[in-house]
Scaffold this motif. Structure first.
Motif, PDB file in Angstrom:
ATOM      1  N   THR A  28       1.624   0.212   2.159  1.00 17.73           N
ATOM      2  CA  THR A  28       0.303  -0.398   2.304  1.00 17.73           C
ATOM      3  C   THR A  28      -0.381  -0.597   0.956  1.00 17.73           C
ATOM      4  O   THR A  28      -1.237  -1.460   0.827  1.00 17.73           O
ATOM      5  N   LYS A  29       0.010   0.200  -0.043  1.00 17.69           N
ATOM      6  CA  LYS A  29      -0.586   0.053  -1.370  1.00 17.69           C
ATOM      7  C   LYS A  29       0.324   0.708  -2.399  1.00 17.69           C
ATOM      8  O   LYS A  29       0.837   1.796  -2.177  1.00 17.69           O
TER       9      LYS A  29
ATOM     10  N   SER B 244       0.099   1.209  -6.676  1.00 16.08           N
ATOM     11  CA  SER B 244      -0.607   0.941  -7.931  1.00 16.08           C
ATOM     12  C   SER B 244       0.138   1.594  -9.074  1.00 16.08           C
ATOM     13  O   SER B 244       0.875   2.555  -8.886  1.00 16.08           O
TER      14      SER B 244
ATOM     15  N   GLU C 193      -2.994  -2.790  -9.174  1.00 17.34           N
ATOM     16  CA  GLU C 193      -2.254  -2.789  -7.919  1.00 17.34           C
ATOM     17  C   GLU C 193      -1.054  -3.689  -8.064  1.00 17.34           C
ATOM     18  O   GLU C 193      -1.149  -4.776  -8.623  1.00 17.34           O
TER      19      GLU C 193
ATOM     20  N   TRP D 171       2.000   5.419  -4.590  1.00 14.64           N
ATOM     21  CA  TRP D 171       2.226   4.601  -3.405  1.00 14.64           C
ATOM     22  C   TRP D 171       1.610   5.248  -2.164  1.00 14.64           C
ATOM     23  O   TRP D 171       1.438   6.447  -2.096  1.00 14.64           O
TER      24      TRP D 171
END
Length: 113
Positions: free
Chosen positions: A52-53, A55, A65, A94
């Motif tokens: 979902t993310k 960076s 990101e 993450w």
């Protein structure tokens, strides 16, 4: 008999807890030192996860990101493009969702000489 059942339940619980640490390996490897900036980062998980993310922080100063692109489905391997920010320490953080519905997160790092 109760002790055997209790021991079995504790063993099953411990196995379930370990399943929530799904990052199996990365390229570059965690804490590796490389001579050239990698073009991409490979993240290999033990089970299916949906990122979902992600960076990346360079040398504790610059953070950005990473582009997940079309990699939003559940999978075990993800390949993400890297941006060259020069020599130094890179920390990748993450977040994701395991196929069992649990929220997952972690970090790994590598150094570019």
């Amino acid at each position: 008999m109760k002790k055997i059942l209790l021991a079995g339940m504790i063993g099953m619980w411990a196995t379930g807890v370990m399943a929530h640490s799904p990052l199996d390996g990365t390229t570059p490897a965690n804490e590796a030192t490389v001579t050239e900036m990698p073009v991409e980062v490979l993240m290999d998980f033990k089970g299916d996860i949906r990122l979902t993310k992600v960076s990346i922080t360079h040398a504790d100063t610059h953070s950005m990101e990473m582009d997940l692109g079309d990699q939003t489905a559940f999978a075990q391997e993800f390949t993400l493009p890297m941006h060259d920010m020069g020599a130094g320490l890179y920390v990748v953080e993450w977040r994701g969702l395991g196929s069992d519905g649990h929220a997952l997160n972690g970090t790994f790092s590598f150094t570019v000489e």
